[in-house]
Design an enzyme around this catalytic site. Sequence first.
Site, mmCIF file in Angstrom:
data_model
loop_
_atom_site.group_PDB
_atom_site.id
_atom_site.type_symbol
_atom_site.label_atom_id
_atom_site.label_comp_id
_atom_site.label_asym_id
_atom_site.label_seq_id
_atom_site.Cartn_x
_atom_site.Cartn_y
_atom_site.Cartn_z
ATOM 1 N N ALA A 1 -13.456 -69.290 31.403
ATOM 2 C CA ALA A 1 -14.485 -68.708 32.268
ATOM 3 C C ALA A 1 -15.501 -67.969 31.423
ATOM 4 O O ALA A 1 -15.203 -66.913 30.869
ATOM 5 C CB ALA A 1 -13.864 -67.766 33.299
ATOM 6 N N GLU B 1 -29.302 -55.895 31.461
ATOM 7 C CA GLU B 1 -28.663 -56.404 30.254
ATOM 8 C C GLU B 1 -29.530 -57.458 29.579
ATOM 9 O O GLU B 1 -29.686 -57.472 28.350
ATOM 10 C CB GLU B 1 -27.296 -56.977 30.597
ATOM 11 C CG GLU B 1 -26.295 -55.920 31.065
ATOM 12 C CD GLU B 1 -25.046 -56.532 31.680
ATOM 13 O OE1 GLU B 1 -24.827 -57.743 31.489
ATOM 14 O OE2 GLU B 1 -24.305 -55.809 32.363
ATOM 15 N N LEU C 1 -40.860 -71.911 5.438
ATOM 16 C CA LEU C 1 -41.925 -71.478 4.532
ATOM 17 C C LEU C 1 -41.384 -70.695 3.338
ATOM 18 O O LEU C 1 -42.062 -70.581 2.317
ATOM 19 C CB LEU C 1 -42.940 -70.626 5.300
ATOM 20 C CG LEU C 1 -43.760 -71.379 6.362
ATOM 21 C CD1 LEU C 1 -44.638 -70.424 7.145
ATOM 22 C CD2 LEU C 1 -44.602 -72.476 5.713
#
Length: 381
Positions: free
Chosen positions: A131, A243, A338
């Site tokens: 869950a 949250e 980069l």
Amino acid sequence: MLQRTLFAAEHSIFRDAVRRFIETEIVPYHAEWEKQGVVPRELWRKAGNTGLLCPTVSPEFGGAGADFLYSAVVYEELGRAAVSGPGFHVHSEMVATYIDNFGTREQKLKWLPGMAAGTAIGALGLTEPDAGSDLKAIRTTAVRDGDEYVINGQKVYISNGQLCDLLVLACKTDPDAGTRGVSFIVVESSREGFERGRNLEKIGLKAQDTSELFFNDVRVPAGNLIGEENGGFRIAMHNLAHERLTIAVSAIAQAEAAVGWTLDYVKERKAFGKTISEFQNTRFVLAGLTARVQQCRVYVDRCIEASLNKQLDNTEAAMAKMLTTELLWETVDQCLQLFGGYGYMLEFPIARLFIDSRVRKIAGGSSEIMREIISRDLFKN
């Protein structure tokens, strides 16, 4: 760049204190904590003394009674420093708010002062092996036995699990009622039958301890129930917008930091006789990222303003969480490119952020769940 207008002078003073704390108490030791997989408890006490923990909690219960902008300052500065530990966000914006918003005065007096001081560390027990985002699927049970609840079950991926002194635990108090049978109960780690499993080895966030927790006939007083029995789903839904906003606050600050580090680097690093910043590709990539990060920053600040006015809903928070975490991942990926080979070295913050930022699209509700929330609002009629 647009000037931010949310913060007052007192917030800037607090930001300076938070930044000094991070630079002196966290950054120099963070690499070692990543190896250990946990930060020392002493750091939590120092953070409490500096006011970094639970700043919005009332002074009656040990906090500063400050507005959410003080919390936002903490998560922005932690994000910009590219430090993955400690789990202040879970402690202050999840556990403490569950107790502060829905607990009794006695419960607040019992637990919040220690949390604000950093002497009692909080964790939130939602996720189980079977869950994750689906709260109704949890199997951990709390059975009433006189004046106590008897708790049995298991939780996983619990931030602060190795250190926590108290856990706001999602349980099934009516296993046949789906989401209407969920309750939140505070479980102190000193209770007999409470067992910590291993500190889980993750891809990133190495300094933030994450645990399996087990509950074997753990008895807690009925007075540890937060809110009403079987009222846990409503509590969870109430807190989710807040949250997810805090996740967005941190994510956009990290994206801004990544662009800043990269700008500094490409102005100095040379290839083929000129700096990398002189190549059109470099300039275009950073121009595009800067514009999108600035756009997202304005949206997050607007969500913060809505939250301060108690007007932020779950859909807006889901949008903010989805947009910022996905933009963070894309920004860090392009910025690392980069840096070239240096971007692959962990001594550079861009490399650490690349590893740590991946979980942002999962934790606190995955991007797929955010899209489901947004689409439900679009098609509710």
